[in-house]
Scaffold this motif. Structure first.
Motif, PDB file in Angstrom:
ATOM      1  N   ALA A 134       0.815  -1.219   0.000  1.00  0.00           N
ATOM      2  CA  ALA A 134       0.000   0.000   0.000  1.00  0.00           C
ATOM      3  C   ALA A 134       0.847   1.267   0.000  1.00  0.00           C
ATOM      4  O   ALA A 134       0.348   2.339  -0.320  1.00  0.00           O
ATOM      5  CB  ALA A 134      -0.916   0.005   1.221  1.00  0.00           C
ATOM      6  N   GLY A 135       2.129   1.154   0.344  1.00  0.00           N
ATOM      7  CA  GLY A 135       2.981   2.338   0.436  1.00  0.00           C
ATOM      8  C   GLY A 135       3.816   2.561  -0.805  1.00  0.00           C
ATOM      9  O   GLY A 135       3.653   1.919  -1.838  1.00  0.00           O
ATOM     10  N   ALA A 136       4.730   3.512  -0.688  1.00  0.00           N
ATOM     11  CA  ALA A 136       5.647   3.829  -1.785  1.00  0.00           C
ATOM     12  C   ALA A 136       6.763   2.786  -1.845  1.00  0.00           C
ATOM     13  O   ALA A 136       6.985   2.033  -0.902  1.00  0.00           O
ATOM     14  CB  ALA A 136       6.236   5.215  -1.572  1.00  0.00           C
ATOM     15  N   ALA A 137       7.475   2.781  -2.958  1.00  0.00           N
ATOM     16  CA  ALA A 137       8.595   1.853  -3.133  1.00  0.00           C
ATOM     17  C   ALA A 137       9.904   2.587  -2.850  1.00  0.00           C
ATOM     18  O   ALA A 137      10.057   3.755  -3.200  1.00  0.00           O
ATOM     19  CB  ALA A 137       8.602   1.305  -4.560  1.00  0.00           C
ATOM     20  N   PRO A 138      10.859   1.920  -2.212  1.00  0.00           N
ATOM     21  CA  PRO A 138      12.160   2.559  -1.983  1.00  0.00           C
ATOM     22  C   PRO A 138      12.915   2.704  -3.305  1.00  0.00           C
ATOM     23  O   PRO A 138      12.723   1.927  -4.227  1.00  0.00           O
ATOM     24  CB  PRO A 138      12.863   1.599  -1.041  1.00  0.00           C
ATOM     25  N   ARG A 139      13.779   3.719  -3.351  1.00  0.00           N
ATOM     26  CA  ARG A 139      14.563   3.917  -4.569  1.00  0.00           C
ATOM     27  C   ARG A 139      16.012   4.224  -4.200  1.00  0.00           C
ATOM     28  O   ARG A 139      16.290   4.793  -3.139  1.00  0.00           O
ATOM     29  CB  ARG A 139      13.976   5.010  -5.445  1.00  0.00           C
ATOM     30  N   LEU A 140      16.909   3.846  -5.083  1.00  0.00           N
ATOM     31  CA  LEU A 140      18.327   4.107  -4.870  1.00  0.00           C
ATOM     32  C   LEU A 140      18.639   5.566  -5.166  1.00  0.00           C
ATOM     33  O   LEU A 140      18.227   6.098  -6.195  1.00  0.00           O
ATOM     34  CB  LEU A 140      19.174   3.217  -5.768  1.00  0.00           C
ATOM     35  N   GLY A 141      19.357   6.189  -4.265  1.00  0.00           N
ATOM     36  CA  GLY A 141      19.824   7.549  -4.464  1.00  0.00           C
ATOM     37  C   GLY A 141      21.341   7.547  -4.538  1.00  0.00           C
ATOM     38  O   GLY A 141      21.975   6.495  -4.661  1.00  0.00           O
ATOM     39  N   LEU A 142      21.935   8.679  -4.448  1.00  0.00           N
ATOM     40  CA  LEU A 142      23.371   8.799  -4.487  1.00  0.00           C
ATOM     41  C   LEU A 142      23.938   8.505  -3.097  1.00  0.00           C
ATOM     42  O   LEU A 142      23.884   9.334  -2.203  1.00  0.00           O
ATOM     43  CB  LEU A 142      23.779  10.197  -4.943  1.00  0.00           C
ATOM     44  N   GLY A 143      24.431   7.297  -2.896  1.00  0.00           N
ATOM     45  CA  GLY A 143      25.000   6.908  -1.612  1.00  0.00           C
ATOM     46  C   GLY A 143      23.981   6.575  -0.547  1.00  0.00           C
ATOM     47  O   GLY A 143      24.329   6.467   0.626  1.00  0.00           O
ATOM     48  N   GLU A 144      22.717   6.409  -0.913  1.00  0.00           N
ATOM     49  CA  GLU A 144      21.677   6.123   0.062  1.00  0.00           C
ATOM     50  C   GLU A 144      20.500   5.444  -0.628  1.00  0.00           C
ATOM     51  O   GLU A 144      20.374   5.464  -1.849  1.00  0.00           O
ATOM     52  CB  GLU A 144      21.200   7.409   0.736  1.00  0.00           C
ATOM     53  N   ILE A 145      19.669   4.835   0.194  1.00  0.00           N
ATOM     54  CA  ILE A 145      18.398   4.309  -0.271  1.00  0.00           C
ATOM     55  C   ILE A 145      17.329   5.228   0.294  1.00  0.00           C
ATOM     56  O   ILE A 145      17.209   5.375   1.507  1.00  0.00           O
ATOM     57  CB  ILE A 145      18.183   2.857   0.203  1.00  0.00           C
ATOM     58  N   VAL A 146      16.587   5.874  -0.566  1.00  0.00           N
ATOM     59  CA  VAL A 146      15.559   6.826  -0.144  1.00  0.00           C
ATOM     60  C   VAL A 146      14.309   6.042   0.225  1.00  0.00           C
ATOM     61  O   VAL A 146      13.744   5.321  -0.598  1.00  0.00           O
ATOM     62  CB  VAL A 146      15.267   7.847  -1.261  1.00  0.00           C
ATOM     63  N   THR A 147      13.893   6.164   1.474  1.00  0.00           N
ATOM     64  CA  THR A 147      12.733   5.429   1.972  1.00  0.00           C
ATOM     65  C   THR A 147      11.651   6.375   2.474  1.00  0.00           C
ATOM     66  O   THR A 147      10.903   6.037   3.387  1.00  0.00           O
ATOM     67  CB  THR A 147      13.151   4.472   3.105  1.00  0.00           C
TER      68      THR A 147
END
Length: 132
Positions: free
Chosen positions: A83-96
């Motif tokens: 039901a929520g958003a999907a995590p995505r890869l960022g620059l040096g981090e995983i945006v959650t």
């Protein structure tokens, strides 16, 4: 009160500097919150067991220490709630941002909600904390 003081080469320090300077990192104050890990960063090591990070805990960053995994491997290990958003890869981090779910690392599970990011730290100088 005069503008002159004989002790300080003729200047009254209250006139030159009427307020205290901003506090630096050694005396506490606003600089300390930026330089040191505060309650908004949670550091987790393998072997510390299962953990639940709730929305009201005030944790914005989860830093994983002493892991042999890359960001892509950790991103693949995240099981987000449908039901929520999907995590995505960022620059040096995983945006959650807006993601709730769980992260499985071996036999341990980290459940989270309200995190902004997951980052990987280095290896600690202490012996490994992994269970034998």
């Amino acid at each position: 009160m005069s503008d002159k003081d004989k002790r300080c080469n003729g200047w009254d320090l209250d006139m030159v500097m009427p307020e205290l300077p901003a506090q630096g990192r050694w005396r506490g104050g606003p600089m300390t919150r930026r330089l040191r890990a505060g309650p908004e960063t949670l550091v987790w090591h393998p072997g510390e067991g299962d953990r639940t990070i709730a929305l009201g805990d005030g944790v914005a960053t989860l830093r994983l220490e002493d892991t042999d995994l890359t960001l892509a491997q950790i991103h693949a290990a995240i099981e987000a709630d449908p039901a929520g958003a999907a995590p995505r890869l960022g620059l040096g981090e995983i945006v959650t941002q807006g993601v709730s779910g769980r992260l499985r690392l071996g036999a341990e599970t980290l459940r989270f909600e309200g995190l902004a990011r997951i980052v990987i730290g280095g290896f600690s100088p202490y012996p490994a904390r992994r269970p034998e």
